[in-house]
Design a protein around this motif. Structure first.
Motif, PDB file in Angstrom:
ATOM      1  N   SER A   1       0.835  -1.197   0.000  1.00 43.31           N
ATOM      2  CA  SER A   1       0.000   0.000   0.000  1.00 43.31           C
ATOM      3  C   SER A   1       0.871   1.250   0.000  1.00 43.31           C
ATOM      4  N   TRP A   2       0.211   2.393  -0.073  1.00 39.20           N
ATOM      5  CA  TRP A   2       0.884   3.676   0.067  1.00 39.20           C
ATOM      6  C   TRP A   2      -0.015   4.585   0.882  1.00 39.20           C
ATOM      7  N   ARG A   3       0.598   5.613   1.435  1.00 32.07           N
ATOM      8  CA  ARG A   3      -0.171   6.577   2.229  1.00 32.07           C
ATOM      9  C   ARG A   3       0.580   7.895   2.276  1.00 32.07           C
TER      10      ARG A   3
END
Length: 164
Positions: free
Chosen positions: A120-122
């Motif tokens: 994921s990314w954030r």
């Protein structure tokens, strides 16, 4: 033994270091884009190993890794920090962090994760960087952000901190 053989033996006897490069991308609110690898705990900046055996430079590696990991192939800005990082069971690491620039909503919407390596990314507030990024990586990233905001020159670091 020829001079070429002597030189090859000499080169083989020299110490080795690892080298990595990353990009610090921000959104319009100043939050930093982090990625979550699937091969280790914690978060990271988009980036990775410099393929120096193939003649790759740190800047080229940071751009290549960003394109591979998050699908963004953008020119990078200035070098923010260089960090000499000691670690157990591996040679020292030289880590480079470049300004990846500000990503608007359309660019953020186009982020495409490399599923083989990333979960994921954030976007993370700058004050939270050391909460997400372990050890020297967190310190290095916080210092890169500080240098970016201050406009000062590239910072030289050792294990994420300025040398004394």
């Amino acid at each position: 033994m020829t001079t070429t053989d002597d030189y090859a033996t000499y080169i083989a006897s020299l110490p080795r270091v690892l080298a990595g490069a990353a990009a610090l991308y921000r959104d319009t609110e100043g939050r930093v884009l982090l990625v979550e690898p699937n091969y280790r705990e914690g978060w990271a900046l988009p980036g990775g190993t410099i393929e120096s055996d193939l003649g790759e430079s740190p800047r080229t590696a940071a751009r290549r890794e960003s394109a591979e990991e998050i699908g963004l192939d953008l020119p990078l800005g200035r070098l923010l920090v260089v960090d000499w990082v000691l670690g157990p069971a591996r040679p020292p690491l030289v880590a480079y962090v470049y300004d990846g620039g500000v990503l608007d909503a359309a660019r953020l919407a186009s982020v495409t994760l490399q599923e083989e390596e990333l979960l994921s990314w954030r976007l993370v507030e700058p004050v939270e960087l050391t909460d997400y990024l372990p050890g020297a990586l967190g310190l290095r990233t916080a210092e890169a952000y500080r240098v970016l905001r201050s406009g000062e020159g590239t910072a030289e670091l050792e294990n994420g901190r300025r040398p004394q």
